[in-house]
Design a protein around this motif. Structure first.
Motif, short mmCIF file in Angstrom:
data_model
loop_
_atom_site.label_atom_id
_atom_site.label_comp_id
_atom_site.label_asym_id
_atom_site.label_seq_id
_atom_site.Cartn_x
_atom_site.Cartn_y
_atom_site.Cartn_z
N VAL A 194 0.84 -1.20 0.00
CA VAL A 194 0.00 0.00 0.00
C VAL A 194 0.87 1.24 0.00
N GLY A 195 1.90 1.25 0.85
CA GLY A 195 2.78 2.40 0.93
C GLY A 195 3.50 2.67 -0.37
N TYR A 196 3.96 1.61 -1.05
CA TYR A 196 4.64 1.80 -2.34
C TYR A 196 3.69 2.43 -3.35
N ILE A 197 2.44 2.00 -3.35
CA ILE A 197 1.49 2.52 -4.33
C ILE A 197 1.12 3.97 -4.04
N VAL A 198 0.87 4.33 -2.77
CA VAL A 198 0.45 5.70 -2.47
C VAL A 198 1.62 6.67 -2.45
N GLY A 199 2.85 6.18 -2.25
CA GLY A 199 4.02 7.04 -2.34
C GLY A 199 4.47 7.63 -1.02
N LEU A 200 5.65 8.26 -1.06
CA LEU A 200 6.27 8.78 0.16
C LEU A 200 5.51 9.95 0.75
N ASN A 201 4.96 10.82 -0.07
CA ASN A 201 4.24 11.98 0.44
C ASN A 201 3.12 11.55 1.38
N PRO A 226 4.55 0.64 8.37
CA PRO A 226 4.90 -0.04 7.11
C PRO A 226 4.41 0.71 5.87
N ILE A 227 3.31 1.46 5.97
CA ILE A 227 2.87 2.27 4.83
C ILE A 227 3.93 3.33 4.52
N PHE A 228 4.45 3.96 5.56
CA PHE A 228 5.53 4.94 5.37
C PHE A 228 6.76 4.26 4.76
N LEU A 229 7.12 3.08 5.26
CA LEU A 229 8.30 2.37 4.74
C LEU A 229 8.11 2.00 3.27
N GLY A 230 6.89 1.62 2.90
CA GLY A 230 6.62 1.34 1.49
C GLY A 230 6.77 2.57 0.63
N GLY A 231 6.30 3.72 1.12
CA GLY A 231 6.49 4.97 0.40
C GLY A 231 7.97 5.33 0.27
N LEU A 232 8.74 5.01 1.31
CA LEU A 232 10.18 5.26 1.28
C LEU A 232 10.85 4.40 0.20
N LEU A 233 10.40 3.15 0.07
CA LEU A 233 10.92 2.29 -0.98
C LEU A 233 10.63 2.89 -2.36
N ALA A 234 9.42 3.43 -2.54
CA ALA A 234 9.08 4.06 -3.82
C ALA A 234 10.00 5.24 -4.11
N TYR A 235 10.31 6.00 -3.07
CA TYR A 235 11.23 7.14 -3.23
C TYR A 235 12.61 6.67 -3.65
N PHE A 236 13.12 5.59 -3.02
CA PHE A 236 14.45 5.08 -3.36
C PHE A 236 14.48 4.56 -4.80
N VAL A 237 13.36 3.97 -5.24
CA VAL A 237 13.28 3.51 -6.63
C VAL A 237 13.35 4.71 -7.58
N GLU A 238 12.62 5.77 -7.26
CA GLU A 238 12.67 6.98 -8.08
C GLU A 238 14.08 7.57 -8.10
#
Length: 646
Positions: free
Chosen positions: A204-211, A545-557
């Motif tokens: 969920v966090g990866y999909i919604v993003g770091l913001n 974990p939602i925040f951590l998923g968003g952080l993963l999306a940021y690192f991918v970017e």
């Protein structure tokens, strides 16, 4: 010369769409009750469709578009139902979910959402097009569908991982716990920190993003690391009832009691002010959208021969269908209040609010996408307005008033969720040359198909885990439904901690002011008030974990060199593998949660699948498993299909 429309609404496309819609609606029902969020299902459905239809001997882009249109109803119907109908269980009005009532509310509400959104297509997609980011992304996936194999492989592997980890967790084999947490008393202060160990929440966090991840985590930090310690240190001694409840409890137990009885209502206040603000901020766009939509519908109804790409459902048949769908709802409302003088106004409120808020939902979906569409805020506004009118008709001490308000809000919520989703699908169809009326019909079929299975799924989850029950360990939180019940009951003589709700409203006003300041500075970082409210309302373990998923999306970017880019098509290409992997984690975990519920309900034992205690591992093993899943998301994400460096 007008060309005949290519094959779209084929039997195999309809059947596949219905199957996917039912599966994804069940998965989203579990996810929404668990984490307060649902995910858009159009893109995963499009990938599956391309693979399956290819195995069946091909499949045109328009057939695949029909499948993703019907399947996307899975998320919208699930959201409309779980945000409202569980409130009737929480309020004690229903002992369980009544099949025919749930079918009427969800099915007819979803069909009304399709009808109400049809007049908006031309104004929002053709004449003054809105972005509709998920619709564009779905169209890009469909256009790139020559090689769906890798996407199917990603979905299959990640779904298996999500299902396996869920089976290992507390509701299954109990090899690993659901959460890793630590708490303690520091003098008169109470400290707490923890994280959930759910791969689905990482997804969920990866999909919604770091913001969004930062915003929801900030809300939970405010609740757990500021509000709870402050209450324990300075306000607890003035509340004898709460003192008795927390006496002799561990720090973690005390934090849970204080949050459940007091602090979560800060989130209620923030949601209330956020819902009102959402409608106020959209007032001009709402009026413009409704006016232009009606004008476009009148214009379209007078045309003769038109291309298949411009044909909507005929207006005259829509009006007939509107009457046919509304009459059963009038009968339902009459069965509740036993007073035609009340049931008729209830129906009128439902129709007016439904059309207005479908327009709001469609506009918001056009701006930020269906996944970020604050349907719960729209529903809160509906319930508040309905409650005020019902108080005038029934009196403030009515025992049935709160139930009647929820029933109105439930239909409007389903209509608004489906309406926004319909416009998103129609945007994808517009970009690939589909026929609008066929998509509108398919979404109606998909929505009603999902409604058919909602009551059994909810009853299964309720019996196995509990829904919105703070006294039951592992109970599904159902945050929006609990909020709807609190608002409706509070306005009809119920007891609510109004001091906390008012304080939450003040927090919401501060968040709105801060976000407005960020907007004035054209900041790429924003603070949506409803996201902050969800963070305050839900447990910290869900938000980390939602925040951590968003952080993963940021690192991918960052790895692809696209941090801060405004090229949404590039972002979609880069994130597509990671999004598919995340969607698979969510779907696999949710479906396993439903499968696990079956033996629990049959045996009436929550530990029916649990292995002996000697096989139970500590929370540190769970953290290692979560870290491994996070690494897999990142590794998949860095294989995205684009880069700013290319």
């Amino acid at each position: 010369m007008n060309q005949p429309a290519p094959a779209q609404l084929t039997l195999r496309a309809v059947v596949l769409a219905v199957v996917l819609a039912v599966i994804l609606s069940a998965a989203n029902a579990y996810l929404g009750l668990f984490a307060g969020l649902t995910i858009a299902t159009a893109i995963p459905a499009a990938v599956v469709s391309m693979g399956v239809l290819r195995l069946l001997g091909g499949g045109s882009i328009l057939e695949n578009n029909i499948v993703q249109t019907g399947a996307s109803a899975g998320s919208s119907i699930a959201a409309g139902v779980i945000f409202t109908i569980p409130a009737l269980i929480i309020m004690g009005y229903w002992p369980d979910f009544k099949y025919w009532w749930v079918l009427a509310i969800a099915g007819l509400g979803g069909l009304l959402g399709v009808l109400f959104s049809v007049p908006l297509r031309r104004s929002m997609i053709v004449e003054e097009p809105l972005p509709f980011p998920e619709g564009k992304a779905a169209a890009e996936v469909l256009k790139a569908g020559e090689n769906p194999g890798p996407g199917l492989k990603i979905l299959g592997i990640s779904a298996g991982i999500g299902a396996l980890v869920k089976l290992m967790a507390e509701s299954g084999l109990r090899l690993i716990p659901d959460n890793a947490a630590g708490a303690g008393f520091f003098g008169k202060y109470l400290g707490y920190m923890g994280t959930g160990l759910s791969p689905a929440l990482l997804g969920v966090g990866y999909i919604v993003g770091l913001n969004i991840g930062i915003v929801v985590l900030s809300g939970s930090v405010l609740a757990y690391n500021i509000a709870i310690p402050f209450y324990h240190a300075f306000l607890l001694n003035s509340d004898p009832e709460m003192m008795a409840k927390v006496a002799g409890k561990t720090a973690a137990e005390a934090a849970g009691i204080i949050r459940g009885d007091k602090i979560r209502y800060l989130g209620v206040g923030t949601m209330l002010i956020g819902g009102v603000w959402t409608l106020f901020s959209l007032r001009k766009s709402l009026l413009s959208g409704v006016k232009s939509g009606i004008a476009a519908a009148r214009k379209g109804s007078g045309e003769g021969f038109v291309p298949h790409t411009e044909r909507d459902l005929p207006m005259k048949w829509m009006l007939v269908a509107l009457v046919l769908f509304v009459l059963p709802l009038l009968g339902l409302y009459q069965a509740i209040v036993q007073n035609w003088g009340v049931s008729v106004p209830m129906t009128i409120i439902m129709i007016v609010a439904g059309f207005l808020f479908v327009s709001v939902s469609a506009y918001l979906a056009g701006l930020v996408g269906s996944s970020n569409n604050p349907v719960s805020g729209i529903t809160i506004a509906t319930i508040l307005f309905a409650s005020v009118v019902l108080m005038l008709l029934l009196g403030s001490d009515s025992k049935i008033g709160a139930v009647a308000a929820i029933m109105i809000g439930a239909v409007v919520c389903c209509a608004a969720a489906v309406g926004g989703d319909n416009l998103q699908d129609l945007k994808a169809g517009y970009l690939v040359g589909a026929t609008p009326w066929k998509q509108q019909l398919m979404l109606g079929i998909g929505a009603f198909s999902c409604a058919l299975i909602m009551a059994p799924v909810l009853n299964l989850l309720s019996q196995a885990y509990g829904i919105g029950d703070p006294t039951r360990p592992g109970s599904l939180q159902a945050p929006q439904a609990t909020l709807m019940a609190s608002v409706a009951q509070g306005l009809f003589g119920g007891k609510l901690p109004w001091d906390m709700i008012i304080a939450g409203a003040v927090i919401g006003a501060i968040v709105i002011a801060f976000d407005s300041w960020l907007k004035s500075r054209n900041s790429s970082f924003r603070v949506p008030v409803l996201a902050a409210a969800i963070g305050i309302y839900l447990p910290l373990e869900l938000m980390v974990p939602i925040f951590l998923g968003g952080l993963l999306a940021y690192f991918v970017e960052k790895r692809h060199g696209i941090v801060g880019t405004h090229d949404e098509s590039l972002r979609d290409r880069v994130h597509r593998p990671g999004v598919l992997f995340s969607a698979g984690l969510i779907t696999g975990e949710a479906l396993m949660g439903i499968l696990i519920a079956i033996p629990i309900v049959v045996s009436e034992r929550a530990d029916v699948l649990a292995l002996p205690e000697k096989f139970h591992f500590s929370q540190y093993v769970g953290l290692v498993v979560l870290a491994l899943v996070g690494w897999l998301i990142y590794r998949t994400g860095v294989k995205g299909e684009g880069s700013a460096k290319a």
